[in-house]
Design a protein around this motif. Structure first.
Motif, PDB file in Angstrom:
ATOM      1  N   THR A  39       0.700  -1.154  -0.039  1.00 22.49           N
ATOM      2  CA  THR A  39       0.000   0.071   0.051  1.00 22.49           C
ATOM      3  C   THR A  39       0.751   1.255   0.019  1.00 22.49           C
ATOM      4  OG1 THR A  39      -1.896  -0.986   1.299  1.00 22.49           O
ATOM      5  CG2 THR A  39      -1.805   1.285   1.232  1.00 22.49           C
ATOM      6  N   TYR A  40       1.851   1.255   0.861  1.00 24.32           N
ATOM      7  CA  TYR A  40       2.932   2.254   0.846  1.00 24.32           C
ATOM      8  C   TYR A  40       3.558   2.560  -0.505  1.00 24.32           C
ATOM      9  CZ  TYR A  40       6.447   5.420   2.741  1.00 24.32           C
ATOM     10  OH  TYR A  40       7.326   6.626   2.713  1.00 24.32           O
ATOM     11  N   GLU A  41       4.110   1.514  -0.973  1.00 19.98           N
ATOM     12  CA  GLU A  41       4.741   1.751  -2.459  1.00 19.98           C
ATOM     13  C   GLU A  41       3.691   2.231  -3.751  1.00 19.98           C
ATOM     14  OE1 GLU A  41       7.632   2.093  -1.658  1.00 19.98           O
ATOM     15  OE2 GLU A  41       8.753   0.165  -2.171  1.00 19.98           O
ATOM     16  N   SER A  70       9.856  -1.430  -4.143  1.00 19.03           N
ATOM     17  CA  SER A  70      10.207  -2.883  -3.681  1.00 19.03           C
ATOM     18  C   SER A  70       8.876  -3.689  -4.045  1.00 19.03           C
ATOM     19  CB  SER A  70      10.412  -2.761  -2.523  1.00 19.03           C
ATOM     20  OG  SER A  70       9.387  -2.394  -1.384  1.00 19.03           O
ATOM     21  N   ALA A  71       7.822  -3.283  -4.836  1.00 16.27           N
ATOM     22  CA  ALA A  71       6.627  -4.175  -5.160  1.00 16.27           C
ATOM     23  C   ALA A  71       7.105  -5.770  -5.331  1.00 16.27           C
ATOM     24  CB  ALA A  71       5.496  -3.704  -5.957  1.00 16.27           C
ATOM     25  N   GLY A  72       6.520  -6.462  -4.953  1.00 23.35           N
ATOM     26  CA  GLY A  72       6.960  -7.950  -5.207  1.00 23.35           C
ATOM     27  C   GLY A  72       7.880  -8.592  -4.238  1.00 23.35           C
ATOM     28  N   GLN A  73       8.793  -7.764  -3.464  1.00 22.80           N
ATOM     29  CA  GLN A  73       9.860  -8.395  -2.591  1.00 22.80           C
ATOM     30  C   GLN A  73       9.345  -8.210  -1.000  1.00 22.80           C
ATOM     31  OE1 GLN A  73      13.149  -6.435  -5.516  1.00 22.80           O
ATOM     32  NE2 GLN A  73      13.568  -6.453  -3.379  1.00 22.80           N
ATOM     33  N   GLU A  74       8.029  -7.980  -1.079  1.00 23.50           N
ATOM     34  CA  GLU A  74       7.671  -7.835   0.312  1.00 23.50           C
ATOM     35  C   GLU A  74       7.936  -9.002   1.409  1.00 23.50           C
ATOM     36  OE1 GLU A  74       4.977  -5.345  -2.263  1.00 23.50           O
ATOM     37  OE2 GLU A  74       5.730  -7.263  -2.298  1.00 23.50           O
ATOM     38  N   ARG A 320      -3.124   4.530   7.492  1.00 20.81           N
ATOM     39  CA  ARG A 320      -1.767   4.784   7.948  1.00 20.81           C
ATOM     40  C   ARG A 320      -0.957   5.395   6.817  1.00 20.81           C
ATOM     41  NH1 ARG A 320       1.589   0.434  11.044  1.00 20.81           N
ATOM     42  NH2 ARG A 320       2.958   2.272  11.095  1.00 20.81           N
ATOM     43  N   VAL A 321      -1.041   5.042   5.668  1.00 26.85           N
ATOM     44  CA  VAL A 321      -0.455   5.398   4.497  1.00 26.85           C
ATOM     45  C   VAL A 321      -0.665   6.799   4.010  1.00 26.85           C
ATOM     46  CG1 VAL A 321       0.305   5.237   2.176  1.00 26.85           C
ATOM     47  CG2 VAL A 321       0.288   3.204   3.552  1.00 26.85           C
ATOM     48  N   GLU A 322      -1.969   6.928   4.023  1.00 23.37           N
ATOM     49  CA  GLU A 322      -2.464   8.412   3.563  1.00 23.37           C
ATOM     50  C   GLU A 322      -2.155   9.536   4.732  1.00 23.37           C
ATOM     51  OE1 GLU A 322      -3.269   9.204   0.526  1.00 23.37           O
ATOM     52  OE2 GLU A 322      -3.179   6.929  -0.184  1.00 23.37           O
ATOM     53  N   ASP A 323      -2.213   9.046   5.803  1.00 22.38           N
ATOM     54  CA  ASP A 323      -1.568   9.921   7.036  1.00 22.38           C
ATOM     55  C   ASP A 323      -0.490  10.249   6.752  1.00 22.38           C
ATOM     56  OD1 ASP A 323      -2.166  11.035   9.794  1.00 22.38           O
ATOM     57  OD2 ASP A 323      -0.747   9.830   9.830  1.00 22.38           O
TER      58      ASP A 323
END
Length: 345
Positions: A39-41, A70-74, A320-323
């Motif tokens: 979500t952050y990425e 880093s999408a995919g490396q979570e 959390r991310v939008e905050d």
């Protein structure tokens, strides 16, 4: 004679991982970390490209400069960091956000740093590749393999203090051909330091396939040259990473020395934002190997997740991310008159 590099193989699920015996709360926690990271990425991707036009000007916009997501490396970060506390140290790569999220770095201050704002971890001076957070002992660098030697210093300090704290040093598979990689493994083994070395093999060192640059199939095989355990995780499976990390972290905390874990993971997006990826002959099939929906389906089948739980987790992550994005946007831009502050000379 010209030879063509072998085609990289996208990580395939191995099935029946030992993690099936994990407590449901642990499995849900791993999923939550992966969702928060993704979500952050996705939000950083949105903000980065929002005002780069017309065309693509890397210096324009709310987030100027390069961006490595880093999408995919979570699964790597979630599985490793599940065994750590914020007293343990993590040195990450130029693609650091998933490890920062998983290790508990403050999202607001991290995002402000990425935006180049005064409210950031480094007052906006470092940017996304140079995050430094003393509160969680987290750092990263844009220099390839740079994080390995500092991890030795941290581990040496922890050892001298008589604690069970450890250092985790992360790098990509391309960095395993750097001198700093081999020097660090050698010294950590010689001094039996509490370090876990992690290699994220996403198949591509920028645009060069691992099979074209590295003489061995697995960098984990290199551990034996330094007399330490080495393990490669196929399939990009978070529970398999969690299981390997459990052994390596326990070994380090017990004073038994370093270990090396390599994870065959997946880079869903470009090396950097703006990367046309014309070199990737695996690009079309990559989305079908996304580890997040795959793990979600597995947990649904096991009864760990249902529609309500998934919606709650996604909603909490988004909030959390939008905050954090709002905090970064509202944080002031550094005063140009302070350009020489916080430097050595």
């Amino acid at each position: 004679m010209t030879t063509r590099a072998a085609r990289p193989s996208i990580p395939q699920p191995s099935g029946g991982a030992a993690g099936d015996a994990l407590d449901p709360a642990v499995r849900r926690g791993l999923y939550e970390t992966m969702v928060l990271s993704r979500t952050y990425e996705e939000a950083i991707l949105r903000e980065y490209h929002a005002d780069k036009g017309p065309g693509f000007d890397i210096g324009k916009g709310l987030i100027p400069g390069e961006m490595h997501l880093s999408a995919g490396q979570e699964p790597v970060a979630a599985g490793i960091c599940a065994h750590l506390t914020t007293d343990d140290a993590v040195t990450a790569t130029h693609r650091p956000h998933h490890f920062a999220v998983a290790h508990g770095v403050d999202l607001r201050r991290m995002t402000a740093e990425i935006f180049g704002r005064e409210g950031g971890l480094g007052r906006g001076r470092g940017g996304h590749m140079h995050l430094f957070d003393p509160a969680t002992h987290f750092s990263c660098s844009g220099i390839i393999a740079e994080g390995y030697p500092p991890a030795l210093g941290q581990a040496f300090a922890f050892h001298r203090q008589g604690t069970d704290r450890i250092a985790v040093a992360v790098t990509g598979e391309g960095a395993a051909n750097q001198g700093a990689f081999h020097e660090s493994l050698n010294l950590a083994a010689r001094w039996s330091l509490p370090v876990v070395f992690v290699v994220e093999d996403n198949d591509w060192g920028i645009s060069v396939a691992r099979t074209a640059s590295t003489a061995v199939d697995s960098n984990a095989d290199r551990a034996v040259a330094y007399g330490i355990p080495g393990e490669r995780i196929e399939g990009n499976e978070v529970e398999a990473v969690h299981d390997a990390a459990r052994r390596a972290v326990a070994r380090a905390r017990a004073g038994e020395g370093p270990s090396l874990i390599e994870v065959h993971t997946l880079r869903l997006w470009g090396h950097f934002e703006g990367d046309a990826q014309g070199y990737r002959f695996d690009l079309e099939e990559a989305p079908s190997h996304d580890p997040l929906p795959r793990y979600e389906a597995r947990l649904r089948e096991a009864g760990v997740l249902d529609d309500t739980a998934v919606e709650q987790i996604r909603s909490a992550a988004s909030e959390r991310v939008e905050d954090a994005i709002a905090f970064a946007r509202s944080s002031p831009v550094p005063d140009p008159a302070s350009a020489t502050s916080y430097v050595f000379a």
